[in-house]
Design an enzyme around this catalytic site. Sequence first.
Site, PDB file in Angstrom:
ATOM      1  N   CYS A   1      47.849  58.083  72.649  1.00 42.38           N
ATOM      2  CA  CYS A   1      46.779  57.824  71.671  1.00 42.38           C
ATOM      3  C   CYS A   1      47.196  58.332  70.286  1.00 42.38           C
ATOM      4  O   CYS A   1      47.580  59.493  70.135  1.00 42.38           O
ATOM      5  CB  CYS A   1      45.473  58.483  72.122  1.00 42.38           C
ATOM      6  SG  CYS A   1      44.152  58.107  70.965  1.00 42.38           S
TER       7      CYS A   1
ATOM      8  N   PRO B   1      44.143  51.506  79.561  1.00 41.04           N
ATOM      9  CA  PRO B   1      42.930  52.232  79.172  1.00 41.04           C
ATOM     10  C   PRO B   1      42.559  51.923  77.724  1.00 41.04           C
ATOM     11  O   PRO B   1      43.424  51.903  76.848  1.00 41.04           O
ATOM     12  CB  PRO B   1      43.324  53.707  79.317  1.00 41.04           C
ATOM     13  CG  PRO B   1      44.778  53.755  79.573  1.00 41.04           C
ATOM     14  CD  PRO B   1      45.283  52.391  79.846  1.00 41.04           C
ATOM     15  N   LEU B   2      41.280  51.697  77.473  1.00 40.12           N
ATOM     16  CA  LEU B   2      40.797  51.415  76.112  1.00 40.12           C
ATOM     17  C   LEU B   2      39.522  52.216  75.874  1.00 40.12           C
ATOM     18  O   LEU B   2      38.476  51.905  76.461  1.00 40.12           O
ATOM     19  CB  LEU B   2      40.493  49.923  75.937  1.00 40.12           C
ATOM     20  CG  LEU B   2      41.649  48.916  76.003  1.00 40.12           C
ATOM     21  CD1 LEU B   2      41.114  47.488  75.907  1.00 40.12           C
ATOM     22  CD2 LEU B   2      42.674  49.167  74.915  1.00 40.12           C
TER      23      LEU B   2
ATOM     24  N   LYS C   1      51.424  57.714  80.193  1.00 40.87           N
ATOM     25  CA  LYS C   1      51.491  56.592  79.247  1.00 40.87           C
ATOM     26  C   LYS C   1      51.877  57.163  77.889  1.00 40.87           C
ATOM     27  O   LYS C   1      51.235  58.097  77.400  1.00 40.87           O
ATOM     28  CB  LYS C   1      50.126  55.900  79.185  1.00 40.87           C
ATOM     29  CG  LYS C   1      50.065  54.705  78.258  1.00 40.87           C
ATOM     30  CD  LYS C   1      48.801  53.884  78.550  1.00 40.87           C
ATOM     31  CE  LYS C   1      48.630  52.718  77.599  1.00 40.87           C
ATOM     32  NZ  LYS C   1      48.141  53.126  76.265  1.00 40.87           N
TER      33      LYS C   1
ATOM     34  N   ASN D   1      54.080  47.791  77.782  1.00 36.94           N
ATOM     35  CA  ASN D   1      52.787  47.640  77.126  1.00 36.94           C
ATOM     36  C   ASN D   1      52.966  47.270  75.643  1.00 36.94           C
ATOM     37  O   ASN D   1      53.882  47.729  74.981  1.00 36.94           O
ATOM     38  CB  ASN D   1      52.003  48.952  77.255  1.00 36.94           C
ATOM     39  CG  ASN D   1      50.700  48.945  76.468  1.00 36.94           C
ATOM     40  OD1 ASN D   1      50.522  49.724  75.542  1.00 36.94           O
ATOM     41  ND2 ASN D   1      49.791  48.056  76.822  1.00 36.94           N
ATOM     42  N   GLY D   2      52.024  46.460  75.192  1.00 34.87           N
ATOM     43  CA  GLY D   2      51.953  46.117  73.777  1.00 34.87           C
ATOM     44  C   GLY D   2      52.136  44.648  73.507  1.00 34.87           C
ATOM     45  O   GLY D   2      53.163  44.057  73.836  1.00 34.87           O
ATOM     46  N   ASP D   3      51.064  44.038  72.970  1.00 36.56           N
ATOM     47  CA  ASP D   3      51.124  42.658  72.455  1.00 36.56           C
ATOM     48  C   ASP D   3      51.303  41.580  73.525  1.00 36.56           C
ATOM     49  O   ASP D   3      51.855  40.515  73.233  1.00 36.56           O
ATOM     50  CB  ASP D   3      52.222  42.533  71.387  1.00 36.56           C
ATOM     51  CG  ASP D   3      52.005  43.492  70.239  1.00 36.56           C
ATOM     52  OD1 ASP D   3      50.840  43.866  69.998  1.00 36.56           O
ATOM     53  OD2 ASP D   3      52.983  43.886  69.597  1.00 36.56           O
TER      54      ASP D   3
ATOM     55  N   GLN E   1      42.315  58.176  83.453  1.00 42.80           N
ATOM     56  CA  GLN E   1      43.204  58.752  82.442  1.00 42.80           C
ATOM     57  C   GLN E   1      42.603  60.019  81.838  1.00 42.80           C
ATOM     58  O   GLN E   1      41.421  60.031  81.481  1.00 42.80           O
ATOM     59  CB  GLN E   1      43.493  57.761  81.321  1.00 42.80           C
ATOM     60  CG  GLN E   1      44.591  58.310  80.415  1.00 42.80           C
ATOM     61  CD  GLN E   1      44.844  57.476  79.179  1.00 42.80           C
ATOM     62  OE1 GLN E   1      43.966  57.301  78.359  1.00 42.80           O
ATOM     63  NE2 GLN E   1      46.058  56.973  79.053  1.00 42.80           N
TER      64      GLN E   1
ATOM     65  N   ARG F   1      44.363  44.828  74.653  1.00 44.60           N
ATOM     66  CA  ARG F   1      43.503  43.907  73.906  1.00 44.60           C
ATOM     67  C   ARG F   1      43.511  42.484  74.448  1.00 44.60           C
ATOM     68  O   ARG F   1      42.537  41.752  74.267  1.00 44.60           O
ATOM     69  CB  ARG F   1      43.909  43.943  72.433  1.00 44.60           C
ATOM     70  CG  ARG F   1      43.597  45.279  71.783  1.00 44.60           C
ATOM     71  CD  ARG F   1      44.360  45.481  70.502  1.00 44.60           C
ATOM     72  NE  ARG F   1      45.811  45.551  70.720  1.00 44.60           N
ATOM     73  CZ  ARG F   1      46.704  45.689  69.765  1.00 44.60           C
ATOM     74  NH1 ARG F   1      46.312  45.774  68.525  1.00 44.60           N
ATOM     75  NH2 ARG F   1      48.001  45.764  70.058  1.00 44.60           N
TER      76      ARG F   1
HETATM   77  C1  LIG Z   1      40.134  50.201  71.001  1.00 45.28           C
HETATM   78  C2  LIG Z   1      41.323  50.810  71.676  1.00 45.28           C
HETATM   79  C3  LIG Z   1      41.163  51.914  72.488  1.00 45.28           C
HETATM   80  C4  LIG Z   1      42.260  52.500  73.123  1.00 45.28           C
HETATM   81  N1  LIG Z   1      42.070  53.560  73.958  1.00 45.28           N
HETATM   82  C5  LIG Z   1      43.120  54.079  74.658  1.00 45.28           C
HETATM   83  C6  LIG Z   1      42.931  55.110  75.624  1.00 45.28           C
HETATM   84  O1  LIG Z   1      41.814  55.575  75.876  1.00 45.28           O
HETATM   85  N2  LIG Z   1      44.039  55.559  76.278  1.00 45.28           N
HETATM   86  C7  LIG Z   1      45.308  55.058  76.035  1.00 45.28           C
HETATM   87  O2  LIG Z   1      46.270  55.491  76.651  1.00 45.28           O
HETATM   88  N3  LIG Z   1      45.492  54.061  75.150  1.00 45.28           N
HETATM   89  C8  LIG Z   1      44.430  53.555  74.474  1.00 45.28           C
HETATM   90  N4  LIG Z   1      44.632  52.502  73.636  1.00 45.28           N
HETATM   91  C9  LIG Z   1      45.959  51.886  73.560  1.00 45.28           C
HETATM   92  C10 LIG Z   1      46.054  50.740  74.576  1.00 45.28           C
HETATM   93  O3  LIG Z   1      45.938  51.196  75.898  1.00 45.28           O
HETATM   94  C11 LIG Z   1      47.388  49.980  74.428  1.00 45.28           C
HETATM   95  O4  LIG Z   1      48.443  50.892  74.609  1.00 45.28           O
HETATM   96  C12 LIG Z   1      47.538  49.328  73.064  1.00 45.28           C
HETATM   97  O5  LIG Z   1      46.341  48.666  72.681  1.00 45.28           O
HETATM   98  C13 LIG Z   1      48.685  48.311  73.067  1.00 45.28           C
HETATM   99  O6  LIG Z   1      48.510  47.361  74.083  1.00 45.28           O
HETATM  100  P1  LIG Z   1      47.867  45.891  73.805  1.00 45.28           P
HETATM  101  O7  LIG Z   1      48.675  45.254  72.699  1.00 45.28           O
HETATM  102  O8  LIG Z   1      47.974  45.183  75.118  1.00 45.28           O
HETATM  103  O9  LIG Z   1      46.456  46.125  73.357  1.00 45.28           O
HETATM  104  C14 LIG Z   1      43.557  51.960  72.935  1.00 45.28           C
HETATM  105  C15 LIG Z   1      43.720  50.848  72.107  1.00 45.28           C
HETATM  106  C16 LIG Z   1      42.624  50.271  71.482  1.00 45.28           C
HETATM  107  C17 LIG Z   1      42.835  49.058  70.611  1.00 45.28           C
END
Ligand SMILES: Cc1cc2nc3c(=O)[nH]c(=O)nc-3n(C[C@H](O)[C@H](O)[C@H](O)COP(=O)(O)O)c2cc1C
Length: 328
Positions: free
Chosen positions: A105, A23-24, A144, A205-207, A76, A230
């Site tokens: 978050c 989720p983003l 999460k 999750n992450g990176d 979510q 991302r």
């Molecule tokens: C712009 C942005 C918005 C995000 N919004 C949420 C969200 O709504 N819910 C959530 O659980 N995590 C949110 N995250 C965290 C991401 O889901 C993820 O855990 C985090 O970016 C690390 O994963 P990645 O390196 O693959 O981006 C957000 C991250 C970013 C950068």
Amino acid sequence: MDKNNVLKNKNFDIKNIKVIQAPLAGISDIVYRNHIRHHSKSCLLSTEMLSSEALKNVPNPKIADFKQVEYPLSFQIVGHKPDLMVNAAKLLKERASVIDINCGCPVNKVVKSNDGSGLMKTPELAYEIAKAVKSAVDIPMSVKFRLGWSQENKNFIEFGKLMQKAGADFVTLHGRCRSDLYSGISDWRAIGELKKELDIPVFANGDIKTVEDAIKCLEITKADGVSIGRGLMGDFTLASRIEHYLLTGRIIEEPNLEEKIRMLLCHIEDEIELRGEINGIKFMRKFYGFYISKVKNASKYRQVLVQLETFDEVKQTLDGILCLSLGN
Ligand SMILES: Cc1cc2nc3c(=O)[nH]c(=O)nc-3n(C[C@H](O)[C@H](O)[C@H](O)COP(=O)(O)O)c2cc1C
């Protein structure tokens, strides 16, 4: 409830999922999710976080719109009041394959009321919420979360066990603490420690930005799958390319610049259709840097792109960037 608010296919089994689109907020809207679905038929898509407080007043917000083709789709929810979280889960359950609880978050305006990763400071409350949500819905529930509130207060093992006890069908762990925000790197070894402790599926999750990252992450964590945020922002094919590797052992190359620009233009067109030209172009400014990240002088081009206000201007500029990059 409007028929369009019912997700028809409810035949969801987390064991079939290898990749979750994380989720983003402000990013993973209906357009974004549908573009990912175009490439991957099987990854689990996720909405942005939906505020349980806001859902109390507006039970059917536009942000919760979806298309049938998005199945399997996770909704979510975020909040810290068990009754409101239950209300949110009940409102969304007909359209969801999964209800996911946000305990990750890190942003100030969310954690100041103990929402998101704020809940990691009060595991008992998180447990109460997860248990109440699980009993209120007849579909899978997931959580999460992060490693903990701070480096000194890592409680992800205890937290994960509590979520499992509360009835979570799976969990996603982002290998950072709340205090890290997005700095440093995701600790995949810690995710591996959680995997050893739980019986339910664990998603790492992450990176994860490439197929190779996913392979390495799965090797280190032995997780049941990966969750990607991302990494999908400038390349909608990443989820499907990871799934393809896991199925066949073969790596499909990432799209080249021309293909990425074509993808970006379709993305912009669909956002314009959803939001109108002015807001659609504004919305898309967050994405340009991701799509052109591999181009020489990317940050200079991004600075130009984010000033533009019409689709034609953006298209012309992208055509120019492509010509320059190809040396024409
Ligand atoms: C712009 C942005 C918005 C995000 N919004 C949420 C969200 O709504 N819910 C959530 O659980 N995590 C949110 N995250 C965290 C991401 O889901 C993820 O855990 C985090 O970016 C690390 O994963 P990645 O390196 O693959 O981006 C957000 C991250 C970013 C950068």
